[in-house]
Design an enzyme around this catalytic site. Structure first.
Site, short mmCIF file in Angstrom:
data_model
loop_
_atom_site.label_atom_id
_atom_site.label_comp_id
_atom_site.label_asym_id
_atom_site.label_seq_id
_atom_site.Cartn_x
_atom_site.Cartn_y
_atom_site.Cartn_z
N TYR A 1 -19.84 44.10 -6.99
CA TYR A 1 -20.80 43.68 -7.48
C TYR A 1 -22.15 43.18 -7.26
O TYR A 1 -22.29 43.25 -5.67
CB TYR A 1 -19.98 42.48 -8.00
CG TYR A 1 -19.46 42.35 -9.11
CD1 TYR A 1 -20.40 41.23 -10.26
CD2 TYR A 1 -17.92 41.92 -9.59
CE1 TYR A 1 -19.05 41.58 -11.66
CE2 TYR A 1 -17.40 41.92 -10.46
CZ TYR A 1 -18.05 41.71 -11.42
OH TYR A 1 -17.75 41.42 -13.14
N ASP B 1 -17.25 35.47 -1.70
CA ASP B 1 -18.53 36.07 -1.31
C ASP B 1 -19.87 35.38 0.04
O ASP B 1 -20.30 35.93 0.50
CB ASP B 1 -18.89 36.81 -2.15
CG ASP B 1 -18.23 37.38 -2.57
OD1 ASP B 1 -17.64 38.49 -2.06
OD2 ASP B 1 -18.38 37.58 -4.23
#
Length: 707
Positions: A415, A331
């Site tokens: 998320y 990420d």
């Protein structure tokens, strides 16, 4: 918002004209020079883009990145510590040739208004921006083959089909002639519906630059398509407001009537004896530099850390079925923690008296894009700082701790991650990460089992096993630039029970092992020995204990990477193979998975994209050197039904604590607590009067239930 700006995805985007107007309006309002580590300003990003466009001429160029090129460490330290010359302001720019996959790095001097260097980088792909991710959804939704794939499972309204853009990892079907993404497909029954309750049974692979769908990978069961799960699992107030219980909790008011205890000069922050600089960039998000502390015993300011940042993370999923084997998101390296940052809101994301900092990044056109309230700075009560009750004379001393929190929250598709850089009054630095958001889901048939590689979190919904592993980059300066790392293990004495020196067998001690080379600096955590590591300065001895001054690394949440050695993820996420790496400092080594993570192969010794594994293999001396520590921590997540449809925040953390750095408790300057803040200066022990009287008549060794 001005006439030449517009709001896009929460960012205020400045055209060159708007940037020029902004520059004119602020030019005379700044009383001090820009700090060398401040993020690029609106005008600096615009200037950098203009300089690069002028260099390229009419060649079509897309800006992937425009960010601060931090000055060389030796130059910056000379400026900071020795009144050296102010480093020039420079920009680091990554460009992609429009419609192609040619990647260039461009170094720009903003001081001299010129291009310093251009390098074409082969066999790498730059970070996926928010604009790139939008390309994935737009292209996939309009592709005739994708439309037909949806029609086969009863979906004919493509406005209700959505695609989360993910990096593809490495796909053996394609080389480096294409800049790839994969789109994970979902359906929404209504505008605000939770799409992760309705995953589809296919994923697309697209060429980002050509804007075309290359493949549609469909997971079939017994040769058949998997039906769309249609049950609703919504959590927004629009759906469940009648289900809220409003009378269980009374309000909590957080007030600071005299204001905050920290001060800021630009982006330089001072709080409770700590001093630091707060920076921000598109990739790491928050960067904390120049951390120092005022030592009340030595009566001087002492350096702790040159630079702290979250440098990488990876989320590998554990289902081996195609196409789920491609789900291992980096990420930070693939999408950028700064680019995914949320604009924060008072009362929701932060409570109390708050200072916000904006983030300034860039668009593909080279425009400046401002994200308001990207960083939150505030204080919180932190429970007990110190306490002692003397049962003989009834005296009690007790003080409350406080913490300074510098935080950001990012959204990475499904998320959310909250990152909280925390400093407390005893000199401790703690990084806490809170995981929340929504589980990544896939559809199940009525006859399928989610186990062993996932959990059935609802009817026809499988949430796969996965890990979250983070890397904290620590550039230490423990009382100076030359540091050493010592490994600490709690072990039983080697002397047998009954022998002289261990007559009763109860002896144990801390076994200390200096890490001498970068190969030795590749270390695993050991639960059996409660392993920690001290970053020490062997040139500075604590006079109280005659030991080197240091700070201790404490990391007990250190899962091993569960992907097999030799696997794709094991190669690409080499930094996760060890809990700690210690390397000798070298310029430009900032990211443990490499500068270019998208489509990386993880092959060792790849000169255009070296990783911390390569740096460790140099076997440099790391004793009494300028070093960098790379600390891995995280969790292994086996989903629960309680994690769906919206996951309760799950915290994890690492800590750096003073270890023989101070001559005694550095928090004794904090006055004992008082129930009444108005009389605290007159009677610091007011809160302890009850305990004092309750023990007045006690004899030695007696305990009163009133305590």
């Amino acid at each position: 918002m001005g006439p030449d700006t517009e709001i896009i995805a929460g960012y205020e985007v400045y055209t060159p004209q708007a940037a020029a107007d902004y520059g004119r309006s602020t030019r005379n309002s700044t009383s001090t020079a820009v700090h060398p580590l401040d993020q690029l300003s609106i005008t600096e990003i615009t200037d950098a883009a203009s300089i690069v466009k002028g260099h390229y001429g009419n060649t079509g160029v897309k800006f992937n990145t425009i960010t601060l090129k931090e000055p060389k460490k030796v130059d910056y330290v000379a400026f900071r510590d020795s009144n050296g010359p102010r480093p020039d302001r420079e920009a680091f720019v990554i460009t992609v040739t429009k419609g192609h996959h040619v990647v260039n790095e461009v170094m720009v001097s903003l001081t001299k208004k010129t291009v310093l260097e251009v390098r074409e980088i082969a066999d790498v792909m730059p970070i996926l921006t928010l604009e790139d991710l939008d390309v994935c959804e737009r292209v996939a939704r309009n592709d005739p083959r994708v439309i037909e794939t949806c029609r086969e499972i009863g979906l004919t309204d493509m406005s209700k089909v959505f695609f989360d853009g993910w990096a593809v990892g490495a796909d053996e079907r394609y080389g480096f002639d294409r800049r790839l993404q994969q789109g994970l497909a979902y359906w929404r029954a209504s505008e605000l519906d939770n799409q992760y309750a309705h995953p589809l049974d296919f994923a697309v692979v697209i060429d980002t630059e050509k804007e075309e769908v290359l493949r549609i990978d469909i997971r079939k069961v017994d040769g058949k398509r998997v039906a769309v799960p249609k049950d609703q699992h919504n959590f927004l107030p629009d759906f469940i407001q009648d289900g809220y219980v409003t009378d269980r909790l009374k309000p909590i008011e957080i007030t600071q009537p005299q204001g905050v205890s920290f001060t800021m000069n630009g982006n330089e922050l001072s709080w409770a004896g700590f001093h630091m600089h707060i920076g921000f960039n598109y990739r790491e998000g928050i960067v904390i530099n120049d951390v120092s502390v005022d030592d009340m015993y030595e009566q001087r300011r002492r350096m702790l850390f040159n630079r702290l940042s979250v440098a990488e993370m990876v989320v590998p999923y554990g289902n081996p079925d195609i196409p789920h084997h491609r789900k291992h998101a980096f990420d930070i390296g693939e999408y950028g923690m700064g680019l995914m940052t949320n604009p924060l809101k008072v009362g929701c994301d932060c409570k109390g008296a708050i200072k916000y900092l904006d983030a300034v990044m860039s668009t593909s056109q080279g425009y400046a894009a401002v994200l308001p309230n990207a960083v939150c700075i505030h204080e919180e009560d932190n429970g007990l700082l110190y306490k002692h009750t003397d049962y003989r004379d009834g005296t009690v001393v007790s003080a409350r701790d406080r913490k300074l929190i510098i935080s950001q929250i990012i959204t990475a598709a499904n998320y959310e991650y909250g990152f909280y850089h925390t400093f407390s009054l005893d000199g401790t630095y703690k990084l806490e990460v809170k995981l929340t958001g929504i589980l990544n889901t896939v559809p199940l048939t009525e006859t399928e089992e989610a186990a062993p590689f996932g959990t059935r979190v609802a009817k026809n919904l499988n949430a796969h096993n996965h890990q979250h592993i983070f890397s904290l980059r620590i550039d230490p300066a423990i009382d100076g630039l030359k540091n050493t790392v010592i490994q600490n293990d709690a072990v039983s004495s080697e002397i047998p029970v009954g022998d002289t020196g261990n007559l009763y067998g109860n002896a144990f001690y801390c076994k200390k092992t200096p890490l001498k080379t970068s190969k030795e600096g590749a270390c695993d955590y050991n639960h059996d020995t409660s392993r920690t590591w001290d970053i020490v300065n062997t040139n500075k001895i604590n006079p109280a204990c005659q030991k080197p001054v240091g700070y201790k690394i404490i990391s007990r949440e250190s899962p091993n990477l569960l992907c097999k050695p030799g696997s794709l993820v094991w190669r690409r996420a080499g930094f996760t193979r060890k809990t700690l790496w210690v390397t000798k400092y070298r310029e430009g080594e900032l990211f443990p998975a490499g500068d270019y993570v998208c489509q990386s192969t993880g092959q060792p010794g790849w000169p255009s994209n070296e990783t911390v594994v390569d740096w460790a293999e140099r076997n440099d001396n790391i004793e009494n050197e300028d070093i960098v520590c790379w600390l891995q921590f995280g969790i292994t997540h086996f989903p629960r039904t309680e994690d769906f449809p919206l996951m309760p925040a799950e915290p994890l953390s690492v800590m750096l604590r003073a270890s023989n750095f101070f001559q005694k408790n550095p928090a004794l300057w904090v006055p004992p607590a008082s129930h009444d803040p108005d009389t605290a200066s007159k009677d610091l022990n007011k809160c302890c009067e009850g305990a004092k009287t309750s023990t007045a008549d006690l004899g030695v060794g007696k305990i009163s239930a009133k305590l």
